[in-house]
Design an enzyme around this catalytic site. Structure first.
Site, mmCIF file in Angstrom:
data_model
loop_
_atom_site.group_PDB
_atom_site.id
_atom_site.type_symbol
_atom_site.label_atom_id
_atom_site.label_comp_id
_atom_site.label_asym_id
_atom_site.label_seq_id
_atom_site.Cartn_x
_atom_site.Cartn_y
_atom_site.Cartn_z
ATOM 1 N N SER A 136 0.870 -1.178 0.000
ATOM 2 C CA SER A 136 0.000 0.000 0.000
ATOM 3 C C SER A 136 0.908 1.230 0.000
ATOM 4 O O SER A 136 1.737 1.380 0.896
ATOM 5 C CB SER A 136 -0.886 -0.039 1.250
ATOM 6 N N LYS A 162 -0.849 -0.872 -4.540
ATOM 7 C CA LYS A 162 -2.095 -0.158 -4.210
ATOM 8 C C LYS A 162 -1.730 1.289 -3.913
ATOM 9 O O LYS A 162 -0.861 1.560 -3.089
ATOM 10 C CB LYS A 162 -2.747 -0.824 -3.000
ATOM 11 N N LEU A 163 -2.391 2.201 -4.613
ATOM 12 C CA LEU A 163 -2.127 3.627 -4.401
ATOM 13 C C LEU A 163 -3.240 4.235 -3.570
ATOM 14 O O LEU A 163 -4.425 4.033 -3.863
ATOM 15 C CB LEU A 163 -2.073 4.373 -5.743
ATOM 16 N N LYS A 164 -2.865 5.008 -2.575
ATOM 17 C CA LYS A 164 -3.848 5.782 -1.828
ATOM 18 C C LYS A 164 -4.223 6.983 -2.699
ATOM 19 O O LYS A 164 -3.333 7.631 -3.279
ATOM 20 C CB LYS A 164 -3.233 6.250 -0.505
ATOM 21 N N ASP A 190 -7.115 3.023 -3.337
ATOM 22 C CA ASP A 190 -7.886 3.041 -2.087
ATOM 23 C C ASP A 190 -8.128 4.489 -1.681
ATOM 24 O O ASP A 190 -7.184 5.248 -1.465
ATOM 25 C CB ASP A 190 -7.093 2.321 -0.991
ATOM 26 N N ASN A 192 -10.246 5.461 0.966
ATOM 27 C CA ASN A 192 -10.586 5.649 2.388
ATOM 28 C C ASN A 192 -11.699 6.691 2.595
ATOM 29 O O ASN A 192 -11.559 7.627 3.371
ATOM 30 C CB ASN A 192 -9.344 6.024 3.225
ATOM 31 N N GLU A 215 -11.080 0.784 -3.939
ATOM 32 C CA GLU A 215 -11.457 0.453 -2.565
ATOM 33 C C GLU A 215 -12.117 1.647 -1.868
ATOM 34 O O GLU A 215 -11.566 2.747 -1.870
ATOM 35 C CB GLU A 215 -10.171 0.037 -1.844
ATOM 36 N N ASP A 240 -13.985 -1.828 2.188
ATOM 37 C CA ASP A 240 -13.097 -2.051 3.333
ATOM 38 C C ASP A 240 -13.860 -1.594 4.585
ATOM 39 O O ASP A 240 -14.527 -2.401 5.236
ATOM 40 C CB ASP A 240 -11.786 -1.263 3.120
ATOM 41 N N LYS A 264 -10.182 -7.481 6.943
ATOM 42 C CA LYS A 264 -9.250 -7.115 8.018
ATOM 43 C C LYS A 264 -9.804 -7.706 9.302
ATOM 44 O O LYS A 264 -10.875 -7.301 9.752
ATOM 45 C CB LYS A 264 -9.169 -5.599 8.173
ATOM 46 N N GLY A 292 -4.505 -4.593 5.619
ATOM 47 C CA GLY A 292 -3.511 -4.395 6.676
ATOM 48 C C GLY A 292 -3.779 -3.103 7.406
ATOM 49 O O GLY A 292 -4.538 -2.248 6.926
HETATM 50 O O1 OSB Z 1 -7.509 1.442 4.177
HETATM 51 O O2 OSB Z 1 -6.351 -0.294 3.939
HETATM 52 C C1 OSB Z 1 -6.535 0.788 4.477
HETATM 53 C C2 OSB Z 1 -3.575 1.617 6.707
HETATM 54 C C3 OSB Z 1 -4.207 2.158 7.812
HETATM 55 C C4 OSB Z 1 -5.572 2.285 7.795
HETATM 56 C C5 OSB Z 1 -6.296 1.860 6.680
HETATM 57 C C6 OSB Z 1 -5.672 1.302 5.598
HETATM 58 C C7 OSB Z 1 -4.280 1.216 5.593
HETATM 59 C C8 OSB Z 1 -3.498 0.713 4.468
HETATM 60 C C9 OSB Z 1 -2.145 0.128 4.753
HETATM 61 O O3 OSB Z 1 -3.845 0.807 3.326
HETATM 62 C C10 OSB Z 1 -2.209 -1.344 4.808
HETATM 63 C C11 OSB Z 1 -0.935 -1.951 5.326
HETATM 64 O O4 OSB Z 1 0.035 -1.992 4.583
HETATM 65 O O5 OSB Z 1 -0.883 -2.416 6.486
HETATM 66 MG MG MG Z 2 -8.621 0.440 2.730
#
Ligand code: OSB
Ligand code: MG
Length: 375
Positions: A136, A162-164, A190, A192, A215, A240, A264, A292
């Site tokens: 990520s 995976k790109l935020k 992703d 969020n 995501e 998620d 998760k 994660g």
């Molecule tokens: O949305 O998956 C998520 C980290 C913290 C909170 C939410 C997320 C994430 C990650 C990192 O995307 C995942 C990892 O590498 O542990």
């Molecule tokens: Mg996520």
């Protein structure tokens, strides 16, 4: 078993580089660990995945510590006969607080499996010895910095990027990374929860980049807008934050909100509920992958075991320890394989999670004195 004590440890672990998402930027991982001691002498460890602040979900470290101290731990310490399977029913009187509950369930499960010399993988139903790993990648200050970071991960062998993303950091970085890694490499994004229904047409531009999935673009409670997006774009939508139980997962799948699920264990209250979601998705032929939460080796070990179940057909956010930490909290840091196992992690085979917590680091990185809770 009966529990003699539950000890809470709060630590701060430095990150190798800041991690930025649409909800914030962090430079360290503040982590709460639960250590349980059974009357047999067996010890188990559980990592609480809640963040320092209530930004990814409503749970956060102070809140988890409080609910464990005042509600969850007393209920488990009073139980005359405790098994990992009885933890969730015993804690069901508390509404929500799934990450806090999960930390206790996994600690009890670890103690139980260590006592019977069984690994997490064999208990959960793992069918492979190695799992495919993705990484990520946080939001960068600029595209050049992003490309440099992604190149590093590609060089390390990761099997999926995976790109935020967030409004203002989406189409251009995705286009640049697709260009860098080529048309065949697995790429996903992703958000969020950073978007709203007004962004549906804009998100449709992501279809040009052949992504594995997008995501959680919308709010946790907003299944309806995810249904609308999924009906509009070709890129698969993956939930998620919204998926907090197996029942919610089933509802979201049936309504067409999600065609892939990020599992998760912490978010859904533990590994037992995570396995139920896996089983349900397998039956419905919905692919799943293991998410994660910047876990230390303690939480990472369980996730790698879970990701070895047959329905986990997409690479997870199960990266190597060094993606986040220069030094991990366990004696067996997670290191990517080589040769045929490039971009994979080995599923631990030792009793329980199969990792050994480093007491020296638990002391060195402590933010506060441990809290020992007794019956
Ligand atoms: O949305 O998956 C998520 C980290 C913290 C909170 C939410 C997320 C994430 C990650 C990192 O995307 C995942 C990892 O590498 O542990
Ligand atoms: Mg996520």
């Amino acid at each position: 078993m009966r529990l003699n004590s539950i000890t809470l440890h709060r630590l701060a672990m430095p990150l190798v580089r800041p991690f930025e998402t649409s909800f914030g930027r962090q430079t360290q991982r503040v982590v709460l660990l639960a250590q349980v001691r059974a009357d047999s002498g067996a010890v188990g460890w559980g990592e609480c995945v809640a963040g320092e602040g209530p930004l990814y979900s409503s749970e956060y470290v102070d809140g988890c510590e409080h609910v464990i101290r005042h509600y969850l731990a007393p209920a488990l310490l009073a139980a005359p006969q405790l098994t990992a399977e009885s933890v969730a029913p015993l804690l069901a009187f508390v509404v929500g607080h799934r990450m806090a509950k999960a930390a206790l369930e996994v600690a009890v499960l670890d103690a139980e499996l260590r006592a019977s010399a069984t690994s997490f993988g064999s208990y959960l139903g793992a069918v492979s010895d190695w799992v495919d790993c993705g990484v990520s990648v946080g939001i960068s200050p600029d595209i050049d910095t992003l490309l440099e970071e992604v190149s590093g991960y590609v060089g390390e062998g990761y099997r999926r990027i995976k790109l935020k993303i967030k409004p203002g950091w989406d189409i251009d970085p995705v286009a640049a990374v697709r260009d860098l890694i080529g048309p065949d490499a697995l790429l996903q994004v992703d958000a969020n929860t950073a978007y709203t229904g007004a962004d549906i047409a804009h998100l449709g531009k992501l279809d040009a980049f052949d992504l594995v999935l997008i995501e959680q673009p919308f709010a946790e409670e907003d299944i309806a807008t995810h249904v609308q997006l999924a009906a509009t774009i070709a890129t698969p939508v993956c939930l998620d934050e919204s998926i907090v139980t197996a029942d919610v997962a089933l509802d979201a799948i049936e309504r067409g909100a999600t065609s892939v699920i990020n599992i998760k264990p912490g978010r859904v209250g533990g590994y037992l509920e995570a396995v139920r979601i896996h089983d349900l998705c397998t039956e419905l032929e919905v692919p799943v992958w293991c998410g994660g939460m910047l876990e230390t080796g303690v939480g990472r070990a369980g996730n790698v075991a879970l990701a070895a179940l047959p329905g986990f057909t997409l690479p997870g956010d199960t990266s190597a320890s060094r993606r986040y930490f220069a030094e991990d909290l366990v004696e067996e840091p997670f290191v990517l394989g080589t040769g045929a196992h490039t971009g994979q992690l080995p599923v631990p085979t030792g009793p329980g999670t199969g990792v050994t917590v480093r007491g020296d680091l638990v002391r060195d990185w402590a933010l506060a004195a441990p809290i020992e809770l007794r019956p």
